[in-house]
Motif scaffolding. Structure first.
Motif, PDB file in Angstrom:
ATOM      1  N   GLN A 163       0.843  -1.207   0.000  1.00 35.01           N
ATOM      2  CA  GLN A 163       0.000   0.000   0.000  1.00 35.01           C
ATOM      3  C   GLN A 163       0.873   1.250   0.000  1.00 35.01           C
ATOM      4  O   GLN A 163       0.627   2.205  -0.747  1.00 35.01           O
ATOM      5  CB  GLN A 163      -0.905  -0.006   1.239  1.00 35.01           C
ATOM      6  N   THR A 164       1.944   1.222   0.789  1.00 29.99           N
ATOM      7  CA  THR A 164       2.850   2.377   0.833  1.00 29.99           C
ATOM      8  C   THR A 164       3.486   2.597  -0.535  1.00 29.99           C
ATOM      9  O   THR A 164       3.562   3.714  -1.037  1.00 29.99           O
ATOM     10  CB  THR A 164       3.953   2.137   1.885  1.00 29.99           C
ATOM     11  N   LEU A 165       3.924   1.488  -1.180  1.00 30.22           N
ATOM     12  CA  LEU A 165       4.558   1.626  -2.495  1.00 30.22           C
ATOM     13  C   LEU A 165       3.559   2.141  -3.515  1.00 30.22           C
ATOM     14  O   LEU A 165       3.878   2.939  -4.393  1.00 30.22           O
ATOM     15  CB  LEU A 165       5.149   0.283  -2.939  1.00 30.22           C
ATOM     16  N   ARG A 166       2.331   1.714  -3.362  1.00 28.41           N
ATOM     17  CA  ARG A 166       1.281   2.171  -4.296  1.00 28.41           C
ATOM     18  C   ARG A 166       1.122   3.687  -4.164  1.00 28.41           C
ATOM     19  O   ARG A 166       1.041   4.410  -5.157  1.00 28.41           O
ATOM     20  CB  ARG A 166      -0.006   1.458  -3.901  1.00 28.41           C
ATOM     21  N   LEU A 167       1.138   4.176  -2.917  1.00 35.20           N
ATOM     22  CA  LEU A 167       1.035   5.632  -2.703  1.00 35.20           C
ATOM     23  C   LEU A 167       2.297   6.315  -3.224  1.00 35.20           C
ATOM     24  O   LEU A 167       2.254   7.346  -3.884  1.00 35.20           O
ATOM     25  CB  LEU A 167       0.853   5.930  -1.214  1.00 35.20           C
ATOM     26  N   LEU A 168       3.461   5.725  -2.951  1.00 41.08           N
ATOM     27  CA  LEU A 168       4.731   6.321  -3.389  1.00 41.08           C
ATOM     28  C   LEU A 168       4.750   6.447  -4.911  1.00 41.08           C
ATOM     29  O   LEU A 168       5.209   7.458  -5.464  1.00 41.08           O
ATOM     30  CB  LEU A 168       5.901   5.455  -2.904  1.00 41.08           C
ATOM     31  N   MET A 169       4.219   5.425  -5.569  1.00 37.97           N
ATOM     32  CA  MET A 169       4.283   5.415  -7.040  1.00 37.97           C
ATOM     33  C   MET A 169       3.301   6.386  -7.678  1.00 37.97           C
ATOM     34  O   MET A 169       3.311   6.594  -8.887  1.00 37.97           O
ATOM     35  CB  MET A 169       4.059   3.985  -7.547  1.00 37.97           C
ATOM     36  N   SER A 170       2.496   7.046  -6.825  1.00 42.01           N
ATOM     37  CA  SER A 170       1.638   8.099  -7.411  1.00 42.01           C
ATOM     38  C   SER A 170       2.444   9.401  -7.508  1.00 42.01           C
ATOM     39  O   SER A 170       1.973  10.398  -8.028  1.00 42.01           O
ATOM     40  CB  SER A 170       0.393   8.304  -6.544  1.00 42.01           C
TER      41      SER A 170
END
Ligand code: SDX
Length: 458
Positions: free
Chosen positions: A116-123
């Motif tokens: 989930q953190t990586l998903r946010l980071l990749m935005s």
């Protein structure tokens, strides 16, 4: 320990013996007794010489070239320990039992899944961001949920979470470059207190750093493999390839070497933020920011660029002459505390030599480094006590492991987060907000001049 890695242990034991021989006549350790506050100290600009606190976590003896973590010599830890065990040691005060280490490792693995953190980071535009700013953003995103750290009563805020698998998010089912990406959102841990937050950050910084490396390669992040150790997972998540036992062992030793180093700038920055009772995620973010500077952790990347600029051993004398005559600094040399060889440089030097010997593309860089080391030590060693520091050989080791220069300093942070968090926990036991003074050398009694009477004023 496999046959291949036995030779690495023997090299480190040899480096340890050489260090002892070369520094045995140095004065005995100082600054190792409990203090009666307030204490007198000779203090220079930049708090040089100031004593910020007492600590049992680590000790650097600059004249002997000693580095000790919780009483254990760095050479012994590199020869026989692992980064997981050293992180446990720094946080808890002694080496773990088998079950304590197993439990710690399991936590590191579970906290390392940050989809989930990586998903946010990749935005965010990570592919075009400075790698240190990207990992700092990732660390702060780890703190996105309201946790017990925010609430008086300590009951965790029940964040809604989505349980999903690949089918429910078709646009991310088969992203480019990766076989699959699973976005499985996990409930934030209920007991995320400072101790847990330390393990969360140690695990998470490796996953985030590896993800940033992958995105900078134009690929998607890879989840950690629960069967791999921390060092092996870092390499695997960065390169997409499981490391050999030798590569894993060398990465592990590099992480051990960078874990803690007294009151260095980034540790001090992290502690200053923590001393305000801000939280440990903000503190680690400050440590990352300080480490980014080329006078501190950013030197390792500069060293490789310097070696490439010099272009070969034959060019070293002229380059050194030109650099020193223009009062330039040679990256990877000198240290505020070490006035002898940095013991970490001793270990990294033998590892770099071992790896470079079988790496055609890096061998020329290592040859140039050896020539530069000889030239700078001959000119500044005895004259100014300037020797190679931890950053001088680390870049060559990382290059041999297939890591890009822009990831060298983030990897420093992946290791130093153990020292940052350990020292924050220790300092908070007897917290006192850091508040040094500045000597005012300005003017007094100046009269206020109304704006319309200032013409001609600068
Ligand atoms: C790390 O604190 C830590 O523990 C840090 C660290 C850690 O693990 O956290 O060990 C990691 O940061 C290692 C250092 C990485 N940085 C570099 O390699 C950058 C190059 N090094 C220098 O910038 C410098 O040596 C420092 C910043 C590391 C230390 O600087 P100091 O103690 O403030 O020393 P200084 O700048 O006052 O220099 C004293 C003299 C000067 O000459 P004079 O003016 O007296 O004639 O030594 C010279 C400097 O010019 N000098 C150098 C030099 N470092 C100092 N000359 C050439 N090359 C160098 N690298």
């Amino acid at each position: 320990m496999s046959e291949e890695t036995k030779i690495i242990t023997e090299m480190i034991v040899g480096a340890s013996q050489k260090a002892r021989e070369e520094t045995s006549n140095e004065p005995e350790p100082e600054l190792t007794q409990p203090l009666q506050w307030p204490v007198k100290a000779m203090i220079g600009p930049g708090l040089e010489g100031a004593i910020a606190c007492e600590s049992k976590i680590g000790y650097v003896n600059g004249s002997k070239g000693w580095l000790i973590y919780r009483g254990y010599d760095i050479f012994d830890l590199c020869a026989y320990s692992t980064f997981e065990e050293v992180s446990y040691l720094l946080l808890n005060g002694d080496l773990p039992t088998a079950s304590e280490l197993d439990n710690f490792k399991q936590k590191l693995v579970s906290y390392g899944f940050l989809n989930q953190t990586l998903r946010l980071l990749m935005s965010s535009p990570v592919e075009s961001m400075n790698t240190m700013s990207a990992i700092r953003l990732g660390t702060l995103l780890m703190r996105r949920t309201i946790t017990p750290l925010d609430l008086e009563d300590g009951n965790p805020f029940r964040a809604d979470f989505i349980n999903c698998d690949e089918d429910s998010i078709p646009m991310e089912t088969a992203p480019k470059g990766e076989v699959h990406a699973i976005y499985e959102f996990k409930r934030p841990s209920d007991d995320m207190d400072n101790n847990e937050a330390c393990i969360h950050l140690i695990a998470g910084l490796a996953t985030i750093t590896a993800a940033v490396a992958r995105i900078h390669q134009g690929r998607m992040p890879i989840e950690p493999d629960p069967d791999l150790g921390h060092a092996a997972n870092l390499l695997y998540m960065m390169t997409g390839r499981k490391p050999t036992p030798v590569e894993e062992r060398i990465m592990d030793i590099a992480l051990i070497l960078h874990a803690d180093h007294g009151m260095n700038a980034s540790t001090f920055a992290a502690m200053v933020v923590a001393s305000t009772l801000s939280d440990i995620y903000f503190s680690v973010g400050s440590g990352i920011a300080a480490l980014n500077g080329p006078l501190h952790g950013g030197a390792n990347e500069q060293v490789v660029r310097t070696l490439m600029e010099i272009g070969g051993p034959e060019n070293v004398p002229a380059w050194v002459k030109e650099t020193l005559s223009s009062k330039g600094k040679v990256m990877g040399f000198g240290h505020r505390v070490y006035k002898a060889y940095d013991p970490r440089a001793r270990v990294l030097s033998v590892l770099a030599k071992f790896l470079a010997e079988t790496n055609e593309s890096i061998k020329p860089l290592f040859d140039t480094a050896q020539s530069l080391e000889k030239e700078v030590v001959s000119q500044l060693g005895t004259k100014k006590n300037i020797f190679p520091n931890v950053d001088f050989f680390s870049g060559i080791v990382y290059s041999c492991l297939g890591i890009a220069p822009e990831m060298f300093t983030p990897i420093f942070a992946v290791s130093r987060v153990s020292g940052w968090t350990a020292r924050i926990l220790e300092y908070l036991e007897n917290n006192r907000i850091f508040r040094p003074r500045a000597m005012y050398t300005g003017e007094f009694n100046k009269q206020y001049v109304p704006f319309d009477q200032r013409e001609g004023k600068k």
